[in-house]
Design a protein around this motif. Structure first.
Motif, short mmCIF file in Angstrom:
data_model
loop_
_atom_site.label_atom_id
_atom_site.label_comp_id
_atom_site.label_asym_id
_atom_site.label_seq_id
_atom_site.Cartn_x
_atom_site.Cartn_y
_atom_site.Cartn_z
N SER A 284 4.11 -5.78 7.51
CA SER A 284 3.80 -5.55 6.10
C SER A 284 3.32 -4.12 5.85
N LEU A 285 2.72 -3.48 6.84
CA LEU A 285 2.37 -2.06 6.69
C LEU A 285 3.63 -1.21 6.58
N VAL B 87 -11.65 -7.70 3.19
CA VAL B 87 -12.52 -8.56 2.38
C VAL B 87 -13.20 -9.59 3.28
N GLY B 88 -12.42 -10.20 4.18
CA GLY B 88 -12.99 -11.17 5.12
C GLY B 88 -14.01 -10.53 6.05
N VAL C 276 6.29 -7.79 -0.86
CA VAL C 276 4.93 -8.29 -1.06
C VAL C 276 4.97 -9.79 -0.79
N ASP C 277 4.44 -10.17 0.38
CA ASP C 277 4.48 -11.56 0.79
C ASP C 277 3.12 -11.97 1.35
N TRP C 278 3.07 -13.11 2.01
CA TRP C 278 1.80 -13.62 2.52
C TRP C 278 1.21 -12.70 3.58
N GLN C 279 2.06 -12.02 4.39
CA GLN C 279 1.52 -11.13 5.41
C GLN C 279 0.87 -9.90 4.77
N MET C 280 1.45 -9.40 3.68
CA MET C 280 0.83 -8.26 3.01
C MET C 280 -0.50 -8.71 2.38
N ALA C 281 -0.53 -9.93 1.83
CA ALA C 281 -1.78 -10.46 1.29
C ALA C 281 -2.82 -10.57 2.41
N LEU C 282 -2.40 -11.00 3.60
CA LEU C 282 -3.30 -11.07 4.75
C LEU C 282 -3.86 -9.69 5.06
#
Length: 186
Positions: free
Chosen positions: A39-40, A84-85, A72-78
């Motif tokens: 995703s990077l 934040v986590g 922009v998918d779930w890995q980018m959201a991760l």
């Protein structure tokens, strides 16, 4: 009262088990391995597409990352939510200030914050470049590839540890164990 989420340091066994369960979930729900470097590269492809869309369409690597699938998918959201986590874990664990200059770095390379920031940035850039060259990052190879019993991932993980030991030994040669906290917390 301390709970596992509010502990100053989390158990590496519990954290490892949690990452393993998360990996199972991503395989089951997404049909993909847990990883972050793709995703990077996709984010870089988005920027490239804004500047030169024809170049992205003509380059097989970038086209696969940006054109063939939603960038922009779930890995980018991760990737976006990892800091934040980390912040939430730090706050739940008491939110103590972290020294901006680790003692072992200061003793070896001096007190320059700029030098440390530049070294950290260049090291991170080199790791991302290497991750793309290797076809996956440490989470992609060590965790997801290891769960799939991929020989290439076992080789990658072994080389990663050996390279880490050699690099650390070269960078911090001649320094005794860092005084105080590091020695007392092990």
């Amino acid at each position: 009262m301390s709970t596992p989420l509010t502990a100053r340091r989390w158990s590496p066994y519990a954290a490892g088990a949690g990452i393993g369960v998360l990996s199972w979930i991503t395989f089951w729900l997404m049909g993909e391995a847990l990883g972050t470097s793709t995703s990077l590269a996709g984010a870089a492809g988005i920027v490239e597409a804004a500047v030169s869309p024809a170049h992205v369409r003509e380059t097989a690597y970038l086209s696969a990352l940006v054109v063939a699938k939603p960038p922009v998918d779930w890995q980018m959201a991760l990737d976006l939510l990892l800091p934040v986590g980390a912040f939430l874990a730090w706050r739940l664990g008491g939110g103590e200030s972290v020294p901006s200059m680790p003692e072992h770095w200061r003793r070896r390379f001096g007190p320059s914050r700029v030098r440390r920031d530049v070294a950290a940035f260049l090291g991170g850039a080199l790791m991302v470049f290497g991750a793309r060259l290797a076809g996956g990052c440490t989470s992609g190879h060590c965790i997801s590839g290891g769960l799939q019993l991929a020989v290439s991932s076992f080789v990658f993980t072994a080389v990663l540890f050996v390279a880490g030991i050699v690099t650390t030994t070269a960078l911090y040669r001649g320094l005794s164990n860092v005084e105080g906290r590091a020695a007392g917390e092990r």
